[in-house]
Every structure is written in C-alpha cells, then in structure tokens.
Design a protein around this motif. Structure first.
Motif, PDB file in Angstrom:
ATOM      1  N   ALA A   1       3.400  -9.608  -1.423  1.00 19.83           N
ATOM      2  CA  ALA A   1       2.935  -9.809  -0.056  1.00 19.83           C
ATOM      3  C   ALA A   1       1.656  -9.048   0.158  1.00 19.83           C
ATOM      4  O   ALA A   1       1.563  -7.896  -0.198  1.00 19.83           O
ATOM      5  CB  ALA A   1       3.991  -9.304   0.908  1.00 19.83           C
ATOM      6  N   GLY A   2       0.659  -9.680   0.711  1.00 19.61           N
ATOM      7  CA  GLY A   2      -0.542  -8.918   0.989  1.00 19.61           C
ATOM      8  C   GLY A   2      -1.811  -9.681   0.753  1.00 19.61           C
ATOM      9  O   GLY A   2      -2.878  -9.176   1.022  1.00 19.61           O
TER      10      GLY A   2
ATOM     11  N   GLN B   1      -4.946   3.903  -2.370  1.00 15.59           N
ATOM     12  CA  GLN B   1      -5.644   3.067  -1.392  1.00 15.59           C
ATOM     13  C   GLN B   1      -6.591   3.846  -0.483  1.00 15.59           C
ATOM     14  O   GLN B   1      -7.434   3.248   0.183  1.00 15.59           O
ATOM     15  CB  GLN B   1      -4.613   2.302  -0.549  1.00 15.59           C
TER      16      GLN B   1
ATOM     17  N   HIS C   1       3.148   4.290  -6.352  1.00 15.08           N
ATOM     18  CA  HIS C   1       2.786   3.236  -5.403  1.00 15.08           C
ATOM     19  C   HIS C   1       1.904   2.221  -6.146  1.00 15.08           C
ATOM     20  O   HIS C   1       0.682   2.214  -5.994  1.00 15.08           O
ATOM     21  CB  HIS C   1       2.059   3.844  -4.203  1.00 15.08           C
ATOM     22  N   PHE C   2       2.510   1.443  -7.013  1.00 12.45           N
ATOM     23  CA  PHE C   2       1.886   0.337  -7.767  1.00 12.45           C
ATOM     24  C   PHE C   2       0.994   0.767  -8.946  1.00 12.45           C
ATOM     25  O   PHE C   2       0.660  -0.056  -9.773  1.00 12.45           O
ATOM     26  CB  PHE C   2       1.038  -0.571  -6.868  1.00 12.45           C
TER      27      PHE C   2
ATOM     28  N   GLU D   1       8.097  -0.153  -3.191  1.00  6.92           N
ATOM     29  CA  GLU D   1       8.241  -1.601  -3.402  1.00  6.92           C
ATOM     30  C   GLU D   1       8.398  -1.981  -4.879  1.00  6.92           C
ATOM     31  O   GLU D   1       7.595  -2.734  -5.434  1.00  6.92           O
ATOM     32  CB  GLU D   1       7.056  -2.339  -2.776  1.00  6.92           C
TER      33      GLU D   1
ATOM     34  N   ASN E   1      10.061  -1.348   4.304  1.00  2.49           N
ATOM     35  CA  ASN E   1       8.708  -1.811   4.637  1.00  2.49           C
ATOM     36  C   ASN E   1       8.848  -3.225   5.182  1.00  2.49           C
ATOM     37  O   ASN E   1       9.308  -4.118   4.462  1.00  2.49           O
ATOM     38  CB  ASN E   1       7.818  -1.883   3.388  1.00  2.49           C
TER      39      ASN E   1
ATOM     40  N   TYR F   1       6.923  -6.474   7.081  1.00  4.93           N
ATOM     41  CA  TYR F   1       5.725  -7.150   7.588  1.00  4.93           C
ATOM     42  C   TYR F   1       6.041  -8.550   8.104  1.00  4.93           C
ATOM     43  O   TYR F   1       5.555  -8.954   9.146  1.00  4.93           O
ATOM     44  CB  TYR F   1       4.646  -7.234   6.489  1.00  4.93           C
TER      45      TYR F   1
ATOM     46  N   GLU G   1       7.114   1.473   6.400  1.00  8.89           N
ATOM     47  CA  GLU G   1       5.856   0.759   6.669  1.00  8.89           C
ATOM     48  C   GLU G   1       6.120  -0.392   7.632  1.00  8.89           C
ATOM     49  O   GLU G   1       7.140  -1.075   7.524  1.00  8.89           O
ATOM     50  CB  GLU G   1       5.257   0.118   5.396  1.00  8.89           C
TER      51      GLU G   1
ATOM     52  N   TRP H   1       1.933   1.416   9.229  1.00  6.60           N
ATOM     53  CA  TRP H   1       0.945   1.236   8.168  1.00  6.60           C
ATOM     54  C   TRP H   1      -0.278   0.634   8.813  1.00  6.60           C
ATOM     55  O   TRP H   1      -0.225  -0.504   9.266  1.00  6.60           O
ATOM     56  CB  TRP H   1       1.472   0.301   7.070  1.00  6.60           C
TER      57      TRP H   1
ATOM     58  N   GLU I   1      -7.091  -2.625   0.312  1.00 14.65           N
ATOM     59  CA  GLU I   1      -5.935  -3.527   0.322  1.00 14.65           C
ATOM     60  C   GLU I   1      -5.871  -4.301  -1.009  1.00 14.65           C
ATOM     61  O   GLU I   1      -6.017  -5.517  -1.070  1.00 14.65           O
ATOM     62  CB  GLU I   1      -6.015  -4.459   1.541  1.00 14.65           C
TER      63      GLU I   1
ATOM     64  N   PHE J   1      -5.899  -2.442   8.302  1.00 10.32           N
ATOM     65  CA  PHE J   1      -4.560  -2.116   8.807  1.00 10.32           C
ATOM     66  C   PHE J   1      -4.566  -0.808   9.605  1.00 10.32           C
ATOM     67  O   PHE J   1      -3.521  -0.339  10.035  1.00 10.32           O
ATOM     68  CB  PHE J   1      -3.581  -1.947   7.639  1.00 10.32           C
TER      69      PHE J   1
END
Ligand code: NOJ
Length: 509
Positions: free
Chosen positions: A17-18, A69, A161-162, A206, A338, A340, A409, A447, A454, A463
């Motif tokens: 997602a994003g 980020q 985080h990723f 995530e 989280n 969205y 988030e 968030w 992003e 955001f």
C-alpha cells in the motif's frame, strides 16, 4: 526517478500500500523560518474547556515517523544501494535531514502536545558491516531518544522499517534464516543500549507488506515477482525474528523508563487493509478476498498470539513445518495497527498462491474497473478514505485477538489542510466509537509528524502534520497540524472543530 516509470513500478508493488498517481497543488500554510518551533506561539490553538468527543485521560496521543524516510544519507542501506542500481540515483537523498534535525523534530512533537512519538533506528547505521557495530551511531540514536524523553514524550522505537544493511541483502536477505539471528542480535543490543529510556518497542514494521512487496511485486531490493512461496518464507522468518527479538528485549530491558510499572512493551506494527471481493457475487473474488484478508492482515497476529504457524501461508496449520511453536506464542503485548484503507480484491488465476488475485489499487484500475472506476473519496495516492472501516476493524480485531490496540499509523496523502483535519476527526470518531463498544484502544499515532520520503513515490506524497520544504529542510505548520494540536491539547474534539470540519471533502475519479 523518471516519472514515466511510476505506473510500472507501482504495478510492481500493488501489495505494498502506498503507490498512487496524482500529485496535487500546494496549499499548506508555510513560513520562511527554518524552525516552525520558534514561531509557533500564535499558531497553536488554545485548548477548549469541554470536548464534544472525549478520550481517556491516559490516552496515548502520538505521531509516527520512520528513520529511513526522514533521516537521509543512509548509504549502507540496501534500499539506497538498490535505488542507485535500478534508478541510477538515490531517490531519497537528504530526505527531511532529520539525522541532523532531530532536536527540531522533537520540538515539533512537543509543540503538537503529543505524549508519544514513534521514531525509528536504521539497522544499517548501527551495524554497517556484519558483526561490527558503530559506537558513534549508537551514541547518535541515544541523543535522538534523549531529545524525545527530555521533552516529556515517550519514545516508541521501531527496529526494522522495510530497510536492511546491504550485508543482509548480500547474505540472501530475509529468505536466509541466518538473518533471523542477525536481527535478534541487533535488537538485543538496541534494548541494552536504550532500555533505560525506552519502554515501547516495535520490532518490525508491516512484515507482510514487506514480504509480499518483496516477493510478489519486486518492490524492495532482492525481490521477485509472483513468488508466493518466497512471501510465505519471508513472513515466517520475520515472525521468528520478531518472537526471538521479543524475548531478547524482555530479558534485557528491565528498566521502567516512564515509571508506569512496565519496562518493555513489545509488538509489531501491522498494516491492516481489509479485503473485500471486487465483485461481491463472484465466487473467485470472494475466495481471493478471504485469503487476502487472512494472509495479508490476520495470519501474523494469529501466529504471534497462539503460536500456531502456517509456514506456507495456505490457510491451515497442518503442513510440514506448520504447528505449534512455543517461542512464537504470546509475543504481542498489544496489536500495533497501521490503518489507511480497505481494498477490493479481484480474482486473477495467473497470480500464483492461495490469494490468486490482486488488490485493486489505482494502478490496477484498468484490470479491476475496465469500464471506469466510479468517483470516490481518496488521498493523492488514490487510496480510498473510509473512516467507517476503521471502526469495524477495531471491533473485529479486539474480538478476535483479545489484546489492547495502539494505532501505530493512520494518515492521508494530501496537501489540503481541510482534508487532513476532517480525516483526523473522522478517524478519531471511529476510535471513540470503538472505545464505546468496549475496545481497549490505548492510543492513536498520526502518520506523519513531517512530510517525508514516500518510498518509490519519493517526495510526491505529503503525509506531514508539518510541511517540509525539501531543498531547505524548513518545517512549517499546516492546518492539519494545528487541528491535531488543538485536539491533543484538549484531549478530545471540540464542538467548534466538529462544526468547522463537518463536511466530507468531494469525491473524484
Ligand atoms: C505505511 C508505512 O509504514 C510507511 O512507511 C508509509 O510511508 C506509510 N504507510 C504511508 O504510505
């Protein structure tokens, strides 16, 4: 990044997602000062004496960020190295320069009035080479955390985080079970280094978005396409990594930093994207949506609460490698959620694995809505905005998992201050409704504190509660920031704010 690549890249990471296509005009309030903190006195809205919507006195009001980020300059990270290879440049660059401006960011969090601030640590900085820890970086993050604590704010620290150190990628990334031990050693060191300051830990952000984005859509370094066994393997390894890190953190962080009686409160942040059949009467879509909901949303929570592992992600726990693992059971102290949007799922037999379908993000409109998608309310990235879904999922997940919930988030890609203000209020109404239904929601973290990188959408999506001018890193208040600050300071939403932001923003294509 060449903008022409965007639709292609976004298709590749539909599961993550994003992505989104549109950018929109600038309408945030900005100032020329280089620190919004210094000139905010007349912009912070005074608390109202009584609220139309109230929250518990001990409610955690927060903001959320990640290290990669916001920091910039993460040269040892696999994501940076990958961008250099694929796009021939580092799309992230200096980001919001939070590596240097962490005091400024802590000031902004303080100005908002929040009592919890989710920050991240970049593993690639702490351990740039396997087994070699960088003392200067350990000291740097200590200062970052002290800046938060020193302002009377609880830090919530994310460890993954990723992004990974490049050497993790070189050893096969998260498909190599050796990475589990590497991560746990790093997590243990972090808990040992900062346990006196930190009580709230998120091991992995995530995990399923990472596993599916990596293996189904090649959306992260070292990825592949349409490879469900890889996604199941990565998520399994991440669950073991979380569980072992959970136990390590509990063992090492025995200091109650904020004096509330608990020294280490540990979880993951899980993206919850409820899946619904694109065509409600189509049996294929119904099954794909059911399996999407299971694998993408609930499986990890099932495993980390009950200890029952579904190693191949097929929906049962009876295959080889499946079954009960004591070390996995009970390793979530709360559900980190989280949220969205929800998503429609279309059955596509060409997609291998139990989901056999695709989520209908805007980049897939031509497949999901071949005759055109009806107008709907969405952020600049095209993700649908649905506060009513938020209430539903909070009730559903509380019923199913019987754990307290912290919203780790919730946000929207927009430069429209009315939109963000309305969004925040509607989602807080959903939280209030869940509390009224008996759901133990402990906190809400928006968030994000500031605009940031992003991922493959780079800087096209905003955001932030604070606007960042990326060339100069100047932060400035937005209308959304002022609204959130008024709510946080008042501990709830006033009638005046409810009236001001009563009308939903217009729908569009
Ligand atoms: C969730 C991710 O954790 C974060 O990295 C991302 O920026 C937001 N979603 C918004 O897409």
């Amino acid at each position: 990044m060449h903008r022409d690549f965007l639709p292609l890249i976004c298709l590749l990471i539909l599961f993550a997602a994003g992505c989104g296509g549109a950018t929109s005009g600038e309408n945030d309030q900005t100032t020329a000062d280089d620190d919004a903190h210094d000139q905010d006195d007349d912009t912070t809205v005074e608390p109202t004496p009584s609220n139309a919507i109230d929250f518990p006195d001990d409610f955690l009001w927060g903001v959320s960020t990640s290290a990669f980020q916001t920091e910039g300059g993460n040269v040892n990270s696999d994501f940076t190295q990958w961008m250099l290879k694929v796009f021939h440049r580092d799309l992230c660059g200096e980001a919001a320069d939070s590596y240097d401006l962490y005091e400024t960011d802590a000031n902004l969090a303080q100005d908002l009035g929040v009592n919890i601030y989710r920050i991240g640590i970049e593993w690639a900085r702490i351990e740039p080479q396997k087994g070699k820890y960088d003392e200067a970086e350990i000291e740097h993050y200590r200062k970052v955390i002290e800046a938060v604590v020193g302002r009377g704010i609880k830090p919530m620290v994310t460890l993954h985080h990723f992004t990974n150190p490049q050497w993790v990628q070189d050893q096969g990334g998260w498909r190599n079970a050796e990475t589990i031990a590497s991560f746990v050693a790093y997590a243990r060191l972090m808990a040992k280094s900062y346990g006196d300051l930190v009580d709230y830990w998120l091991t992995i952000n995530e995990p399923i978005i990472y596993a599916s984005g990596l293996c189904l859509m090649a959306g992260y370094p070292g990825g592949s396409i349409n490879n469900f066994p890889c996604a199941a393997e990565v998520s399994t390894n991440m669950m073991f990594a979380h569980a072992r890190a959970y136990h390590a953190i509990k063992e090492v962080d025995t200091t109650d930093a904020d004096g509330d009686g608990e020294s280490a409160i540990v979880s993951i942040a899980q993206a919850i994207v409820p899946g619904y059949p694109r065509r409600p009467d189509n049996a294929g879509d119904i099954e794909s949506a059911r399996m999407y909901d299971y694998f993408m949303n609930k499986m990890i929570f099932y495993t980390l609460t009950t200890g029952e592992l579904d190693a191949n992600g097929d929906g049962d726990t009876t295959d080889e490698g499946d079954g009960y693992y004591e070390e996995l059971a009970g390793t979530l102290d709360f559900l980190g959620v989280n949220f969205y949007n929800s998503i429609k799922v279309l059955h596509v037999p060409l997609i291998f694995g139990p989901i056999a379908g695709i989520p209908c993000y805007p980049e897939a409109n031509f497949i999901c809505y071949p005759h055109g998608r009806p107008p709907y309310l969405h952020g600049d990235n095209g993700n649908p905005i649905e506060p009513e879904e938020f209430h539903k999922l909070l009730v559903d997940y509380a019923d199913e998992f019987h754990l307290p919930i912290v919203i780790t988030e919730n946000g929207v890609a927009t430069t429209d201050g009315y939109f963000r203000s309305w969004f925040i209020i509607e989602h807080l109404k959903a939280v209030r409704a869940a509390l009224d239904d008996g759901v133990d929601v402990r906190g809400y973290m928006h968030w994000s504190l500031i605009d940031n990188f992003e991922w493959l959408m780079a800087y096209t999506m905003r955001f932030g509660l604070f606007h960042v001018d990326f060339p100069t890193s100047i932060r400035s208040w937005t209308e959304g920031g002022e609204t959130y600050s008024a709510i946080v300071h008042a501990g709830g939403v006033s009638q005046e704010l409810l009236d001001r932001y009563a009308d939903a923003p217009p729908v569009s294509e």
